[in-house]
Write an enzyme that holds these catalytic residues in place. Structure first.
Site, PDB file in Angstrom:
ATOM      1  CD  GLU A  38       5.870   3.553   5.619  1.00  0.00           C
ATOM      2  OE1 GLU A  38       5.563   4.751   5.368  1.00  0.00           O
ATOM      3  OE2 GLU A  38       5.526   2.759   5.522  1.00  0.00           O
ATOM      4  CD  GLU A  64      11.123   0.461  -1.402  1.00  0.00           C
ATOM      5  OE1 GLU A  64      10.116  -0.652  -1.531  1.00  0.00           O
ATOM      6  OE2 GLU A  64      11.225   0.914  -0.432  1.00  0.00           O
ATOM      7  CE  LYS A 117       6.838   3.130  -1.285  1.00  0.00           C
ATOM      8  NZ  LYS A 117       5.611   4.120  -1.218  1.00  0.00           N
ATOM      9  CD  GLU A 160       5.252   7.804  -2.466  1.00  0.00           C
ATOM     10  OE1 GLU A 160       5.871   6.869  -2.094  1.00  0.00           O
ATOM     11  OE2 GLU A 160       4.531   8.436  -1.965  1.00  0.00           O
TER      12      GLU A 160
END
Ligand SMILES: *[C@@H]1O[C@H](CO)[C@@H](O)[C@H](O)[C@H]1NC(C)=O
Ligand SMILES: *[C@@H]1O[C@H](CO)[C@@H](O)[C@H](O)[C@H]1NC(C)=O
Ligand SMILES: *[C@@H]1O[C@H](CO)[C@@H](O)[C@H](O)[C@H]1NC(C)=O
Length: 538
Positions: free
Chosen positions: A272, A326, A329, A335
């Site tokens: 990641e 997202e 999250k 985030e």
């Protein structure tokens, strides 16, 4: 005078920026490295997996990492020629550690059943176990070992490798890079992990976030160093090696830590990495421009295959976090803004990754209007929240506390034995020239000839827009007569309105390439004709 000089300098900078982008686009066209993307699913508004697979197919990305072998996702990627890294859920580790029979049965159901239509190249067992689930640390390698034995039985072990993604916090020391060392409370587990990886040919998977290293210590860490931009850099006092970007320093810290335990040939896979395009007002570096810069430079870095100061020429594969913003999250606002795409499949910013030989899958995006998007109401995360939030920032590697006792320098790179055969990396991404906008060329539709326009982006700072406007009408050579007093587009007499007219004139004049609609990040391409009463956008 000073003002004019400043404007000229700023115009030069704009031109330099535009040229750089164009050069980068050409370089991307020639690139051959291995860029993938993490497809996380912690959003309640994401497209269904079949649409996601189509979206990925509309880009040049052919490597995707998913967090668990969800049936719909595994099926959606069947026959797409997209290679998958598939997460083995943390919750399954205890079971998998019990026996090879348990591992074989799990593999059969969750992985082998979808192959070969779905191409699985790597299993990512758990996520950040050594730091986030220490209670499972002793079961991790046994689970991986059982999975490997089962893969051998199923004759899948040459196609499918096994790894486990780590938080960079597995390092106790990361600066200077040559003194990189694993945490002492996981020495036993790391030793058996490295032995397993060396034997089975899997990569060590590490999640690298220069963003957190920077945002955690912005006073001491330079933003340019984190963004791969021109920066004084740092020199490792032990080796004399110079570092001009943080990712190199973080990678070398991991190579050094493995070296210290006697492992020289285990490849690193960047499982990641990424940069958020939005965050709360204190997350100053979380902007679309920085996210675009980081990811463009990352792609350039990976595809150049230059390696690190300690390991020149050593290739790494990198999976960008993440495919989508997202909204479920947990953690700080940023985030939820790591995505390359919005849930409606529009691009958050341009990355030049569109496969222009495939039909466009989405329409041109409206990038986030605000650098700091309004907070999203976060629904309670599902019980099986996975992956865990990135709550632990990666350690900053710059600048460092001086080591009490300098570690001995690792051997010169040339002294390393030649790399052992490692798993075949995912096939190189062939990027067809020319590189169009990541936001795909809009489809031809009724009432729209397929034409695009360029306008000022809502939420841009007035100073930046003014600079860009000056450039467009000055050295940019756009015809700006329409926005002068008496011109058809003079009213409304605002900087933003005038800038839209000028940006578009420039964009049309130079052929509607996405890099002609950048203007320091203050412009955006649109498929809607912005013409209004008497003011026609050609
Ligand atoms: C090792 O120590 C770190 C830092 O204190 C901690 O976060 C981690 O959970 C520990 N890991 C294990 C396996 O005990
Ligand atoms: C920057 O680094 C110095 C020396 O390592 C340290 O004393 C200081 O606390 C750091 N500053 C911040 C803001 O963390
Ligand atoms: C681009 O799309 C075409 C047509 O769908 C496909 O044949 C080709 O493999 C794609 N290329 C890349 C690099 O994705």
């Amino acid at each position: 005078m000073a003002g004019i000089q400043q404007l000229q300098i700023s115009s030069c900078l704009r031109i330099a920026q535009l040229i750089l982008l164009a050069v980068l686009a050409v370089r991307l066209a020639e690139a051959t490295g291995n860029i993938g993307v993490n497809y996380g699913t912690l959003g309640n508004n994401l497209p269904v997996p079949t649409q996601v697979a189509q979206l990925v197919l509309s880009t040049t990305i052919r490597n995707v990492k998913i967090y668990n072998p969800d049936q719909a996702i595994m099926q959606a990627f069947a026959n797409t020629n997209i290679k998958l890294v598939v997460g083995v859920p943390t919750e399954s580790i205890a079971l998998l550690a019990t026996s090879t029979a348990a591992a074989q049965s799990w593999l059969q159901t969750n992985i082998a059943a979808y192959m070969p239509a779905t191409q699985v190249t790597l299993l990512a067992v758990g996520n950040e176990i050594f730091t986030n689930s220490p209670n499972l640390a002793s079961q991790l390698v046994p689970a991986m070992t059982n999975l490997h034995t089962a893969l051998v039985t199923l004759k899948l072990d040459t196609q499918v490798k096994i790894g486990t993604p780590h938080n960079l916090q597995i390092l106790e020391k990361s600066y200077p890079p040559s003194s990189g060392a694993f945490r002492s409370n996981i020495t036993t587990e790391v030793k058996s992990l490295l032995e397993f990886l060396a034997t089975t040919g899997g990569p060590i998977m590490v999640n690298f976030y220069p963003y957190f290293a920077y945002s955690d210590d912005p006073k001491n860490v330079s933003l340019g160093f984190a963004l791969f931009q021109a920066d004084a850099g740092v020199t490792d006092v032990n080796t004399g090696l110079h570092y001009n970007n943080m990712l190199d320093a973080q990678l070398d810290a991991v190579y050094s830590a493995m070296e210290r335990m006697g492992y020289h040939n285990i490849p690193i896979l960047i499982s990641e990495t990424g940069w958020p395009s939005g965050g709360d007002p204190l997350e100053l570096a979380a902007t679309p421009a920085n996210a675009q810069t980081y990811n463009l430079n990352l792609i350039k870095y990976v595809t150049a295959n230059k390696g690190t100061p300690l390991r020149p020429g050593t290739m790494v594969d990198a999976y960008i976090f993440a495919l989508f913003n997202e909204n479920m999250k947990p953690g700080s606002l940023s985030e939820r803004y790591f995505g390359l795409f919005n849930p409606d499949k529009t691009a958050v910013y341009n990355l030049g990754l569109v496969n222009n030989t495939s039909p466009p899958a989405t329409v041109v995006p409206a990038p986030p209007a605000n650098i700091y998007p309004p907070p999203i109401t976060v629904p309670a995360p599902p019980a099986n929240v996975y992956p865990p939030p990135i709550t632990v920032p990666a350690p900053a590697v710059y600048p460092p506390p001086a080591p009490a006792v300098p570690a001995p320098p690792p051997p010169a790179p040339a002294a390393y034995p030649p790399p052992v055969a490692v798993p075949a990396p995912p096939a190189p991404i062939v990027l067809p020239p020319p590189i169009p906008v990541m936001a795909p060329v809009p489809p031809v539709q009724s009432g729209n000839s397929g034409k695009t326009w360029c306008v000022a982006k809502a939420g841009s700072s007035e100073a930046d827009v003014t600079n860009a406007l000056t450039f467009a009408c000055g050295e940019g050579g756009a015809d700006c007569g329409m926005i002068q007093a008496g011109g058809a587009c003079y009213n409304p007499n605002s900087v933003v309105s005038h800038a839209s007219v000028a940006f578009n004139a420039y964009y049309q004049k130079f052929g509607r390439n996405y890099w002609n609609c950048y203007f320091g990040g203050t412009a955006v391409i649109t498929i809607t004709d912005p013409s209004f009463s008497g003011c026609s956008f050609h």
